[in-house]
Design a protein around this motif. Sequence first.
Motif, PDB file in Angstrom:
ATOM      1  N   GLY A   1       3.342   1.795  -1.896  1.00 37.78           N
ATOM      2  CA  GLY A   1       3.498   2.199  -3.523  1.00 37.78           C
ATOM      3  C   GLY A   1       4.438   2.968  -3.893  1.00 37.78           C
ATOM      4  O   GLY A   1       5.611   3.185  -3.201  1.00 37.78           O
TER       5      GLY A   1
ATOM      6  N   GLU B   1       0.879  -1.351  -0.178  1.00 41.38           N
ATOM      7  CA  GLU B   1      -0.024  -0.054  -0.041  1.00 41.38           C
ATOM      8  C   GLU B   1       0.774   1.310  -0.062  1.00 41.38           C
ATOM      9  O   GLU B   1       0.355   2.325  -0.287  1.00 41.38           O
TER      10      GLU B   1
ATOM     11  N   ASN C   1       1.040   0.564  -7.424  1.00 41.07           N
ATOM     12  CA  ASN C   1       1.090  -0.720  -6.537  1.00 41.07           C
ATOM     13  C   ASN C   1       1.119  -2.011  -7.202  1.00 41.07           C
ATOM     14  O   ASN C   1       1.456  -2.976  -6.381  1.00 41.07           O
TER      15      ASN C   1
END
Length: 489
Positions: free
Chosen positions: A202, A200, A207
């Motif tokens: 990223g 999450e 992602n």
Amino acid sequence: MKKSHLKALFAFLVLILSFSNCSNNSEPPAEPVYYNVTFDTNGGTSVESQRVEKGKKAERPANPTKSATDTVSYTFADWYSNSSLITVFDFDTPITEDIILYAKWTESKIYYSVTITNNITGGTVTADKTSVAVGDTVTLTIMPDNDYHLDAITVSGANLSGSGNIRTFIMPACNVTVSAEFSESLPYIFHETVTYLDAEIGGSLGNNKTYVYFGDWPQTVKAADVTVDESQTLVRGAFTYYKGSDKCWYVKSKENGFNRNGSVYYSDKSLVGANGRSSKYFKVEPIKWCVLTDDYDHDNDSSTPGKKILLAETILTAGIYNVKIERALNEIKIYPNNYKYSNIRSYLNGISNQYVADGGTASQYDKDWTGKGFIQNAFTVSAQDLIAETRVDNSVDGSQYACENTKDKIFLISQKEVTNPNYISTRSRYPTDYAKANSAYKDGYWWLRTPINKDSNFAYWIYSNGSVMNNDDYLYYSTIGIVPALCLE
């Protein structure tokens, strides 16, 4: 009748007629005259006007009231005979004409409270005033306890300004509460192994890619509330680290910001200095990388497993000048955009310039980076052992400027690799504060290793919007940044 009686009678009649005539010619009494006294309350409650007989006095009415605003309250002062509120009206004055009386009000600021929450631990916050008029400035002083640092501070209903241990805000029309969070400052731990980040979190490629921390590099300009102790040092490659009061390490660097086309600012909105006239401290932080693929042919041998290739998420530095001139080595022409003999390659791998190593005579452009290049600055010895030696493909179809392949641990990505949709879809990268201090252009330009065929001084580079550029930007421009790549063992 006697004559004397007639005279008396005549006189009596004349007298009666005289009284009668006098009675018929008398005027009725005059009607009384009245004037209006009107009260202008200037925004207060209404006051009924008065009708006053001429020459008599008006009655002082009950004082009106006026509603307070968010910022001021009102107290009735007196009645004035003019709208400019200069002359107080005297109610003993006889009324001889219609008049308007004007109310004057005394304004008083409304004060609101500043409350510091009582659940703050790890430090203290004090306000220079706790009862404050709307629009006044409140100054907060922040004092972390030993081995603690400020994480966050907020004021309900107001926006904070400033940085470090002093913050200010403009008092709103309400009571406010100040909250703060402090955290214990833990000693900085170097990233000698690869740390995989949660999905999450990223990064630049979304992602669907993997991101890691590996190695350490000066990145963010020092916060105002951090002090640096230059007596506590640690040497890493060409860097000398200094210990900060937040228990992190800092690198001191001269400021050579690129300010030709407008001012450049750090992440804290402070101006980047230019021309090396000043220095700043930059916080050593983990380097974030994107794993482009875990099947990169690092050795041009299909029989061996592919490796993970990592590309830095930010422009880490700039200002590494390349050679400006064409040279010869054993009768072979060496062009400025020859990656094998470039200063950037020797810097990334912490080696002597390859031209000198192969027997060429050093010039003003050739710098010996042995033991003090990017790899030694960013990685501990044990971390360097985790980096694979990669066969760097320097061939370019049809280019007269293509050079021999090299074997490197750190390298620039190529034009072919950066346009491979399986590797990378978004090429935009932006400079760290440290890179800005070292000449990086503020919008984020970075070099590729691939030469451009039309001129020996040009190589491909990436524009701020991610476009691959092949226009006339010379290799010795210091403003185009460096985004390293590497393969993991």
